[in-house]
Design an enzyme around this catalytic site. Structure first.
Site, mmCIF file in Angstrom:
data_model
loop_
_atom_site.group_PDB
_atom_site.id
_atom_site.type_symbol
_atom_site.label_atom_id
_atom_site.label_comp_id
_atom_site.label_asym_id
_atom_site.label_seq_id
_atom_site.Cartn_x
_atom_site.Cartn_y
_atom_site.Cartn_z
ATOM 1 N N GLU A 101 0.849 -1.193 0.000
ATOM 2 C CA GLU A 101 0.000 0.000 0.000
ATOM 3 C C GLU A 101 0.882 1.240 0.000
ATOM 4 O O GLU A 101 1.877 1.299 0.718
ATOM 5 C CB GLU A 101 -0.900 0.082 1.247
ATOM 6 C CG GLU A 101 -2.047 -0.886 1.299
ATOM 7 C CD GLU A 101 -2.930 -0.649 2.535
ATOM 8 O OE1 GLU A 101 -2.962 0.504 3.035
ATOM 9 O OE2 GLU A 101 -3.556 -1.609 3.006
ATOM 10 N N LYS B 170 -15.434 5.234 5.039
ATOM 11 C CA LYS B 170 -14.285 4.999 5.910
ATOM 12 C C LYS B 170 -14.301 5.993 7.075
ATOM 13 O O LYS B 170 -14.591 7.173 6.882
ATOM 14 C CB LYS B 170 -12.972 5.130 5.131
ATOM 15 C CG LYS B 170 -12.746 4.036 4.102
ATOM 16 C CD LYS B 170 -11.297 3.966 3.671
ATOM 17 C CE LYS B 170 -10.424 3.411 4.775
ATOM 18 N NZ LYS B 170 -9.030 3.189 4.309
ATOM 19 N N GLU C 142 -8.889 10.164 4.856
ATOM 20 C CA GLU C 142 -9.065 8.713 4.764
ATOM 21 C C GLU C 142 -10.074 8.330 3.694
ATOM 22 O O GLU C 142 -10.022 7.240 3.145
ATOM 23 C CB GLU C 142 -9.500 8.144 6.117
ATOM 24 C CG GLU C 142 -8.398 8.036 7.147
ATOM 25 C CD GLU C 142 -7.377 6.972 6.772
ATOM 26 O OE1 GLU C 142 -7.761 5.913 6.270
ATOM 27 O OE2 GLU C 142 -6.168 7.224 6.975
ATOM 28 N N GLU D 110 -13.491 6.214 -0.789
ATOM 29 C CA GLU D 110 -14.427 5.363 -0.043
ATOM 30 C C GLU D 110 -15.123 6.205 1.026
ATOM 31 O O GLU D 110 -14.544 6.524 2.061
ATOM 32 C CB GLU D 110 -13.687 4.187 0.582
ATOM 33 C CG GLU D 110 -13.042 3.277 -0.451
ATOM 34 C CD GLU D 110 -12.209 2.180 0.179
ATOM 35 O OE1 GLU D 110 -12.788 1.243 0.771
ATOM 36 O OE2 GLU D 110 -10.962 2.265 0.100
#
Length: 452
Positions: A259, A316, A322, A313
Site C-alpha cells: 500500500e 471509511k 481517509e 471510499e
C-alpha cells in the site's frame, strides 16, 4: 509541476507496459455506498487501464468471479478475525477448498495475504497465531498443488520498526524481531514469497518535509553511517525495512509495496492534501518504482507496488483524507491523471471470461444449497464453522434457536450452507463447499425453521 507531470504521461504509460518485474497494482477497497458493481470494475481495469494487479481486502466470491478471465493478478486478504481459526490445519484446508478452488480455473489468484498489519494491533492472540496461520494456508495450498502458483504473505505497517532514521539504523521492534518476524521471514524465504509493507510518506511528513515526501527533488537527506544520500522519503522507508531485515539475515527476500498513496482532499490541518500533491506523488512514485534505479541500499531494482486506492471510499472512518485516497470517482472518471489510462490505440480486445458468469435470474425457480447425501460429517461440521466465521447469522442453529432441532450436524450444515449460498450470490460455486454441497429446487424448510 502540473506541466512536468503532463509531459510525463506518455512516458508513464510506456513504463507500465515495458518494464518487467515492476507490476503496478491497485488496492480495491469497497467501504462505500456509491461504487460501481465489481464486474464493471474488473472490465474497466482490464480493458481501460495499464494496471496489472489488484489487492482485495477480503475473499468475496462475487468479486473473485468478477475478475474471471481478466488475467489481472489477484492478491486477496484473509480478515484478521479468521487468523486464530487458521491455526487449525483442517480449517485452513477447508478455507482453501471453499474459497480458492471454485475460482482458480478462471481467476488469476496469485497471492493470499493472511491478515492486515497484525503486528500493529497489539492483539497477542492474533500476533501469536499469524505465522502458524500462514504456514497452514501454505500447507493447504500444497495439498491441492497450488503452492507454486499462489504465494502466502501478510502486510505490515511501518510501525513494526522501532527505528527508521537514518535508514541504515532500521530495526524491528524488540520482542517481535526474533520471536515473530524472524520465523515469518524464514517462512517467506522457504516458500519463495515476499515481504509486504504499507509505506506511506504522507503519514511520515510535515510541512517542512513535504517536498521530500513528494519526490520533488529539492531536498536531500544524508545518512552518515553509509554516506548515502536520499532524494525522497519512500526510499528512506524502504531502506529502513531492508536494514531491519539485514540485521536478521534476510537480505534475499523481495520487498513489495502493498500500500502507498496520497489523499486529494483532507482537513485543513493536514499538510499537502490537495489534488496537485496527490497527482505528483502517485505519478512520480510510478516513475520511480518502475525505473530500475532502486534505492540507495537496494540499487538497480524495481518494486511491485499497489497504490491505495482505486476509489474514494465515503464510509471509511477517521479524518477526511481517509475517504479521499482514490484514483477514480465512482463513475470511473479520474480524480487526477497519472497516465494509467490506455489511449484508444492501446485498448485491447474485450476481455471475455473463460466461463460465463452465473447471474441469478429472478424469474427462475427458487434454489437452495444443501449437503450431498454422501457428504462426510466432519466436512459438514467444517462447513458450519466456516460459514459462521464469515459474519453470517448462525443463531438459528445454536441451542434455543428455531433450527437447532433436530440437533444433528447434517441439518445444521444444511441451514448454514444455504445461508452462505443465498448471501453471496446464489452461484453454483457458492454451493461447492469442497464438493460436499449441491443445489436443490425443493425447499428444505421444516416446521418453524425457514430457509431463505
Amino acid at each position: 509541476m502540473a506541466t512536468t507531470i503532463s509531459a510525463f504521461t506518455f512516458l508513464f504509460a510506456f513504463f507500465f507496459i515495458q518494464v518487467h518485474g515492476a507490476a503496478i497494482g491497485v488496492n480495491y477497497g469497497r467501504l462505500a455506498n456509491n461504487l460501481p458493481p465489481p464486474p464493471q470494475v474488473a472490465r474497466f481495469l482490464a480493458q481501460t487501464t495499464t494496471i496489472t494487479g489488484v489487492k482485495l481486502f477480503d475473499a468475496d466470491p462475487f468479486v473473485l468471479q468478477a475478475f474471471a478471465g481478466t488475467n489481472l493478478s489477484i492478491n486477496l486478504a484473509i480478515p484478521n478475525e479468521l487468523i486464530p481459526k487458521l491455526t487449525n490445519l483442517s480449517f485452513a484446508q477447508h478455507w482453501v477448498h471453499v474459497t480458492i478452488l471454485p475460482h482458480i480455473q478462471v481467476t488469476n489468484i496469485t497471492r493470499i495475504l493472511v491478515g492486515n498489519e497484525i503486528l500493529s494491533t497489539a492483539n497477542k492472540s492474533l500476533i501469536r497465531s499469524l505465522v502458524p496461520a500462514m504456514q497452514n494456508i501454505h500447507t493447504a495450498l500444497t495439498g491441492v498443488e497450488l503452492h507454486h502458483r499462489i504465494k502466502v504473505s501478510s502486510t505490515h505497517s511501518l510501525s513494526i520498526l522501532s527505528t527508521s532514521t537514518p535508514p541504515s539504523t532500521g530495526q524491528f521492534r524488540k520482542g517481535y524481531d526474533t520471536q515473530m518476524i524472524k520465523p515469518m521471514l524464514s517462512f517467506l524465504r522457504a516458500t519463495n514469497s515476499t515481504f509486504m509493507v504499507n509505506a506511506y510518506p504522507f503519514f511520515g511528513c510535515n510541512a517542512d518535509t513535504l517536498d521530500y515526501a513528494l519526490f520533488r527533488g529539492n531536498t536531500r537527506v544524508f545518512d552518515e553511517n553509509t554516506g548515502l544520500v536520499y532524494m525522497n522519503m519512500l526510499d528512506g522507508q524502504l531502506d529502513a525495512v531492508y536494514s531491519a531485515m539485514k540485521l536478521l539475515g534476510f537480505t534475499d527476500i523481495e520487498i513489495v509495496i502493498s500500500e502507498t498513496g496520497w489523499p486529494s482532499v483532507g482537513d485543513e490541518s493536514e499538510a499537502g492534501v490537495d489534488i496537485e500533491s496527490a497527482r505528483d506523488y502517485n505519478a512520480m512514485l510510478l516513475q520511480h518504482v518502475t525505473s530500475g534505479v532502486g534505492t540507495p541500499l537496494m540499487p538497480n531494482r524495481t518494486f511491485e507496488t499497489y497504490i491505495f486506492s482505486l476509489f474514494n471510499e465515503d464510509l471509511k472512518p477517521g479524518p477526511r483524507s481517509e475517504r479521499n485516497f482514490g484514483l477514480f470517482h465512482p463513475d470511473m472518471t479520474p480524480v487526477y491523471d497519472i497516465g494509467i489510462l490506455r489511449s484508444e490505440g492501446e485498448l485491447p480486445m474485450p476481455v471475455r471470461s473463460t466461463v460465463p458468469p452465473e447471474v441469478p435470474d429472478q424469474g427462475q425457480m427458487k434454489q437452495w444449497c444443501i449437503p450431498k447425501l454422501n457428504a462426510d460429517i466432519k466436512a459438514l461440521q467444517e462447513n458450519i464453522d466456516f460459514v459462521c466465521s464469515q459474519g453470517l447469522d448462525c443463531n438459528p442453529i445454536l441451542p434455543g434457536g428455531i433450527c437447532f432441532s433436530p440437533d444433528i450436524t447434517r441439518a445444521h450444515a444444511a441451514y448454514a450452507m444455504n445461508e452462505y449460498f443465498q448471501a453471496f450470490g446464489r452461484n453454483s460455486y457458492n454451493c461447492d463447499f469442497g464438493q460436499t454441497g449441491e443445489i436443490t429446487t425443493t425447499d428444505p424448510s421444516y416446521g418453524s425453521c425457514k430457509f431463505n
